[in-house]
Scaffold this motif. Structure first.
Motif, mmCIF file in Angstrom:
data_model
loop_
_atom_site.group_PDB
_atom_site.id
_atom_site.type_symbol
_atom_site.label_atom_id
_atom_site.label_comp_id
_atom_site.label_asym_id
_atom_site.label_seq_id
_atom_site.Cartn_x
_atom_site.Cartn_y
_atom_site.Cartn_z
ATOM 1 N N MET A 181 30.332 24.405 34.206
ATOM 2 C CA MET A 181 30.556 25.875 33.962
ATOM 3 C C MET A 181 30.692 26.266 35.819
ATOM 4 O O MET A 181 30.015 26.101 36.672
ATOM 5 N N PRO A 182 32.046 26.855 35.712
ATOM 6 C CA PRO A 182 32.187 27.449 37.072
ATOM 7 C C PRO A 182 31.248 28.470 37.538
ATOM 8 O O PRO A 182 30.834 29.355 36.451
ATOM 9 N N SER A 183 31.043 28.819 38.792
ATOM 10 C CA SER A 183 30.124 29.926 39.172
ATOM 11 C C SER A 183 31.031 30.859 40.174
ATOM 12 O O SER A 183 31.787 30.544 40.734
ATOM 13 N N LEU A 184 30.642 32.098 40.077
ATOM 14 C CA LEU A 184 31.146 33.143 40.950
ATOM 15 C C LEU A 184 29.951 33.964 41.644
ATOM 16 O O LEU A 184 29.062 34.258 41.247
ATOM 17 N N SER A 185 30.531 34.135 42.981
ATOM 18 C CA SER A 185 29.536 35.066 43.973
ATOM 19 C C SER A 185 29.655 36.479 43.528
ATOM 20 O O SER A 185 30.990 36.899 43.153
ATOM 21 N N SER A 186 28.832 37.413 43.704
ATOM 22 C CA SER A 186 28.933 38.717 43.445
ATOM 23 C C SER A 186 30.013 39.254 44.485
ATOM 24 O O SER A 186 30.534 40.213 44.284
ATOM 25 N N ASP A 187 30.256 38.571 45.524
ATOM 26 C CA ASP A 187 30.950 39.103 46.607
ATOM 27 C C ASP A 187 32.466 38.910 46.105
ATOM 28 O O ASP A 187 33.451 39.719 46.734
ATOM 29 N N GLY A 188 32.665 37.925 45.096
ATOM 30 C CA GLY A 188 34.103 37.638 44.631
ATOM 31 C C GLY A 188 34.544 38.381 43.361
ATOM 32 O O GLY A 188 35.473 37.973 42.810
ATOM 33 N N VAL A 189 33.678 39.284 42.998
ATOM 34 C CA VAL A 189 34.078 39.918 41.657
ATOM 35 C C VAL A 189 34.151 41.624 41.856
ATOM 36 O O VAL A 189 33.546 42.140 43.016
ATOM 37 N N GLU A 190 34.557 42.391 40.881
ATOM 38 C CA GLU A 190 34.884 43.669 41.051
ATOM 39 C C GLU A 190 33.529 44.176 40.629
ATOM 40 O O GLU A 190 32.793 43.594 39.794
ATOM 41 N N THR A 191 32.841 45.222 41.540
ATOM 42 C CA THR A 191 31.541 45.817 41.209
ATOM 43 C C THR A 191 31.692 47.253 41.199
ATOM 44 O O THR A 191 32.528 48.160 41.874
ATOM 45 N N VAL A 192 30.860 47.794 40.121
ATOM 46 C CA VAL A 192 30.884 49.339 40.031
ATOM 47 C C VAL A 192 29.382 49.761 40.142
ATOM 48 O O VAL A 192 28.724 48.792 39.852
ATOM 49 N N ARG A 193 29.442 50.914 40.537
ATOM 50 C CA ARG A 193 28.105 51.543 40.587
ATOM 51 C C ARG A 193 27.782 52.393 39.283
ATOM 52 O O ARG A 193 28.466 53.171 38.727
ATOM 53 N N ALA A 194 26.591 52.098 38.812
ATOM 54 C CA ALA A 194 26.074 52.688 37.286
ATOM 55 C C ALA A 194 24.764 53.330 37.832
ATOM 56 O O ALA A 194 24.199 53.336 38.957
ATOM 57 N N SER A 195 24.145 54.059 36.764
ATOM 58 C CA SER A 195 23.068 54.822 37.332
ATOM 59 C C SER A 195 21.999 54.357 36.098
ATOM 60 O O SER A 195 22.226 54.159 34.849
ATOM 61 N N GLU A 247 21.586 43.417 47.019
ATOM 62 C CA GLU A 247 21.236 42.079 46.461
ATOM 63 C C GLU A 247 22.518 41.585 46.287
ATOM 64 O O GLU A 247 23.688 41.908 45.865
ATOM 65 N N ASP A 248 22.611 40.187 46.325
ATOM 66 C CA ASP A 248 23.722 39.444 46.063
ATOM 67 C C ASP A 248 23.340 38.497 45.021
ATOM 68 O O ASP A 248 22.216 38.054 44.653
ATOM 69 N N ALA A 249 24.288 37.911 44.070
ATOM 70 C CA ALA A 249 23.959 37.066 43.036
ATOM 71 C C ALA A 249 25.028 35.933 42.850
ATOM 72 O O ALA A 249 26.283 36.239 43.389
ATOM 73 N N VAL A 250 24.760 35.174 42.311
ATOM 74 C CA VAL A 250 25.870 33.921 41.666
ATOM 75 C C VAL A 250 25.827 33.846 40.319
ATOM 76 O O VAL A 250 24.646 33.503 39.692
ATOM 77 N N TYR A 251 26.902 34.138 39.622
ATOM 78 C CA TYR A 251 26.793 34.038 38.307
ATOM 79 C C TYR A 251 27.429 32.747 37.504
ATOM 80 O O TYR A 251 28.464 32.182 38.374
ATOM 81 N N GLN A 252 26.804 32.091 36.509
ATOM 82 C CA GLN A 252 27.574 31.104 35.867
ATOM 83 C C GLN A 252 28.578 31.569 34.913
ATOM 84 O O GLN A 252 28.222 32.396 33.978
ATOM 85 N N VAL A 253 29.841 31.415 35.154
ATOM 86 C CA VAL A 253 30.552 31.972 33.982
ATOM 87 C C VAL A 253 30.840 31.106 32.710
ATOM 88 O O VAL A 253 30.959 29.830 32.747
ATOM 89 N N ALA A 254 30.365 31.737 31.630
ATOM 90 C CA ALA A 254 30.284 31.286 30.402
ATOM 91 C C ALA A 254 31.621 30.992 29.731
ATOM 92 O O ALA A 254 32.541 31.781 29.937
ATOM 93 N N ASP A 255 31.681 30.064 28.960
ATOM 94 C CA ASP A 255 32.965 29.725 28.328
ATOM 95 C C ASP A 255 32.980 30.829 27.265
ATOM 96 O O ASP A 255 31.974 31.143 26.397
ATOM 97 N N SER A 256 34.256 31.495 26.994
ATOM 98 C CA SER A 256 34.520 32.420 25.957
ATOM 99 C C SER A 256 34.585 31.661 24.764
ATOM 100 O O SER A 256 34.774 30.497 24.742
#
Length: 137
Positions: free
Chosen positions: A1-15, A114-123
């Motif tokens: 499974m590839p991983s992605l850092s939160s720095d490398g993805v689009e981020t939106v602010r929610a409430s 915060e920062d995060a690293v995500y494991q990209v799940a197979d669709s």
């Protein structure tokens, strides 16, 4: 499974807002961020499933994080959203960062700063294609 850092993805602010008579937390996301229906949500190094719905007031919202897709659809079992909000010391009126890991399928929740690293799940389509390739080969 590839991983992605939160720095490398689009981020939106929610409430975070309060919902219902018990004032449980819900996450209100900007329209167009997530599709309605069940999506995968990574929060606090754990994979959950959430049912994204449009509330009576027209807001796109998530009212719970559940162990699997069936529980999310049925809103059954332990809802982990309150735990995550408490663990991150968040409350109604505060922001939460929503990372778009795989648009339409997989998202991440983070507290601001915060920062995060995500494991990209197979669709599911990728998994089925892989099985078909194995059968053909």
């Amino acid at each position: 499974m590839p991983s992605l850092s939160s720095d490398g993805v689009e981020t939106v602010r929610a409430s975070i807002e309060q919902a219902g008579a018990l004032n449980r937390p819900k996450v209100v996301v900007p329209e167009g961020t997530m599709p309605e229906g069940v999506v995968r949500v990574e929060a606090g190094n754990t994979t959950y499933h959430a049912d994204v719905q449009v509330g009576l007031d027209g807001d796109v919202e998530i009212r719970g994080l559940y162990e699997n897709a069936r529980l999310a659809r049925e809103r059954d079992g332990q809802n982990r959203l309150s735990e995550w909000v408490d663990e991150k010391d968040l409350e109604a009126g505060r922001s939460v960062l929503v990372d778009i890991v795989v648009d339409g399928e997989q998202y991440g929740f983070r507290a601001p700063g915060e920062d995060a690293v995500y494991q990209v799940a197979d669709s599911p389509d990728d998994s089925l294609a892989s099985i078909a390739e194995d059968l053909d080969g």
